[in-house]
Design an enzyme around this catalytic site. Structure first.
Site, mmCIF file in Angstrom:
data_model
loop_
_atom_site.group_PDB
_atom_site.id
_atom_site.type_symbol
_atom_site.label_atom_id
_atom_site.label_comp_id
_atom_site.label_asym_id
_atom_site.label_seq_id
_atom_site.Cartn_x
_atom_site.Cartn_y
_atom_site.Cartn_z
ATOM 1 N N ARG A 124 -14.854 3.403 -2.925
ATOM 2 C CA ARG A 124 -14.488 2.473 -1.871
ATOM 3 C C ARG A 124 -14.090 3.198 -0.573
ATOM 4 O O ARG A 124 -14.808 4.094 -0.124
ATOM 5 C CB ARG A 124 -13.401 1.521 -2.378
ATOM 6 C CG ARG A 124 -13.903 0.602 -3.520
ATOM 7 C CD ARG A 124 -12.795 -0.160 -4.211
ATOM 8 N NE ARG A 124 -12.145 -1.114 -3.346
ATOM 9 C CZ ARG A 124 -12.549 -2.369 -3.156
ATOM 10 N NH1 ARG A 124 -13.629 -2.834 -3.771
ATOM 11 N NH2 ARG A 124 -11.859 -3.181 -2.370
ATOM 12 N N ASP A 163 -1.402 -1.605 5.237
ATOM 13 C CA ASP A 163 -2.039 -2.904 5.016
ATOM 14 C C ASP A 163 -1.467 -3.855 6.056
ATOM 15 O O ASP A 163 -0.278 -3.761 6.400
ATOM 16 C CB ASP A 163 -1.718 -3.437 3.601
ATOM 17 C CG ASP A 163 -2.630 -4.586 3.175
ATOM 18 O OD1 ASP A 163 -2.642 -5.609 3.877
ATOM 19 O OD2 ASP A 163 -3.315 -4.457 2.150
ATOM 20 N N TYR A 183 3.778 -5.668 -3.828
ATOM 21 C CA TYR A 183 2.754 -4.902 -3.101
ATOM 22 C C TYR A 183 3.082 -4.888 -1.610
ATOM 23 O O TYR A 183 3.076 -3.819 -0.980
ATOM 24 C CB TYR A 183 1.378 -5.505 -3.340
ATOM 25 C CG TYR A 183 0.310 -4.932 -2.434
ATOM 26 C CD1 TYR A 183 -0.280 -3.700 -2.728
ATOM 27 C CD2 TYR A 183 -0.090 -5.599 -1.284
ATOM 28 C CE1 TYR A 183 -1.241 -3.154 -1.884
ATOM 29 C CE2 TYR A 183 -1.046 -5.068 -0.434
ATOM 30 C CZ TYR A 183 -1.617 -3.844 -0.742
ATOM 31 O OH TYR A 183 -2.563 -3.307 0.104
ATOM 32 N N MET A 196 5.922 -5.423 -0.121
ATOM 33 C CA MET A 196 7.145 -4.660 0.102
ATOM 34 C C MET A 196 6.865 -3.159 0.092
ATOM 35 O O MET A 196 7.393 -2.401 0.915
ATOM 36 C CB MET A 196 8.180 -5.014 -0.973
ATOM 37 C CG MET A 196 8.749 -6.408 -0.843
ATOM 38 S SD MET A 196 9.526 -6.987 -2.379
ATOM 39 C CE MET A 196 10.752 -5.723 -2.644
#
Length: 245
Positions: free
Chosen positions: A13, A139, A152, A154
């Site tokens: 990826r 993210d 996730y 956090m």
């Protein structure tokens, strides 16, 4: 002197695209992987075919303290001239409130936050010698939570703060930046309904590509006066707000 880039989670990826980009830019690549041994070996073979002895693979479970320490010891033992550390490896899975146990929480936080932080800390002496660069993959959901993925989000929010803190602590020898991807590759469990819902929030109305991240990594490696920045690559989604789905 050979220049090395360490990319965690490099076998597939986005990590694989970053590996190809930095290799094309002249770096030798340390391909870290957790479970994807076959993919890591294929990537190593492809890079070494292009330029002999330019890629090695190293396995480690980053959510395990003993394994992480072994990995760091092995890196230091090889005395590679590491110029670039890309903390790309990430754990992503739902943790609905009331349905998550403590071990799951520990593992997710260890992979997404503690491993990148301790890799930066322990490789800092080598990176300082090279006036190196650290790039953390964060993210857009570090700022806007994703439903049922609280831990996730956090962990990524904490990694964003770690990025800013490290940029201060490791200056002036090491630059530290973060990249916050939006919808780049669909999660393996996403449905067509989920995908259409996300695309409706994106001003550019399309999915991003792994190369969009890789090209920004290449830019940040060479941007000598950029540090302490978190750059979103999300087709404009975070600029206009989104539902969080």
């Amino acid at each position: 002197m050979d220049k090395w880039a360490l990319i965690t989670g490099a076998a597939k990826r986005i990590g694989c695209s970053i590996a190809h980009q930095l290799h094309q830019d002249g770096f030798n690549i340390v391909i870290h992987y957790s479970q994807s041994c076959d993919e890591a070996r294929l990537l190593q073979s492809a890079l070494n075919t292009l330029r002999p002895h330019s890629a090695i693979i190293m396995q480690a479970e980053l959510n395990n303290q003993t394994d992480l320490e072994r990995f760091i010891f092995a890196l230091n033992t090889q005395a590679l001239a590491i110029h670039v550390l890309v903390n790309n490896a990430s754990a992503f899975y739902p943790t609905p409130l009331g349905k998550t146990d403590y071990l799951q929480a520990q593992q997710l936080l260890a992979t997404n936050l503690l491993a990148p932080y301790f890799l930066a800390e322990q490789l800092a002496p080598t990176l300082k010698q090279q006036h190196g660069v650290i790039i953390n993959l964060i993210d857009i959901h570090a700022k806007r939570p994703l439903k049922d993925h609280g831990l996730y989000c956090m962990s990524k929010a904490a990694l964003e703060m770690a990025t800013l803190s490290l940029a201060q602590e490791l200056a002036p020898e090491i630059r530290v930046n973060g990249i916050a991807p939006g919808a780049i590759l669909w999660p393996t469990h996403s449905t067509e309904h989920d995908q259409q819902h996300v695309l409706a929030d994106i001003p550019l109305a399309r999915l991003g590509q792994a190369d969009d991240i890789a090209k920004l990594v290449a830019y940040l490696v060479n941007a000598s006066y950029v540090s302490g920045q978190i750059i979103a690559v999300d087709g404009g989604r975070s600029a206009v707000g989104f539902t969080g789905a």
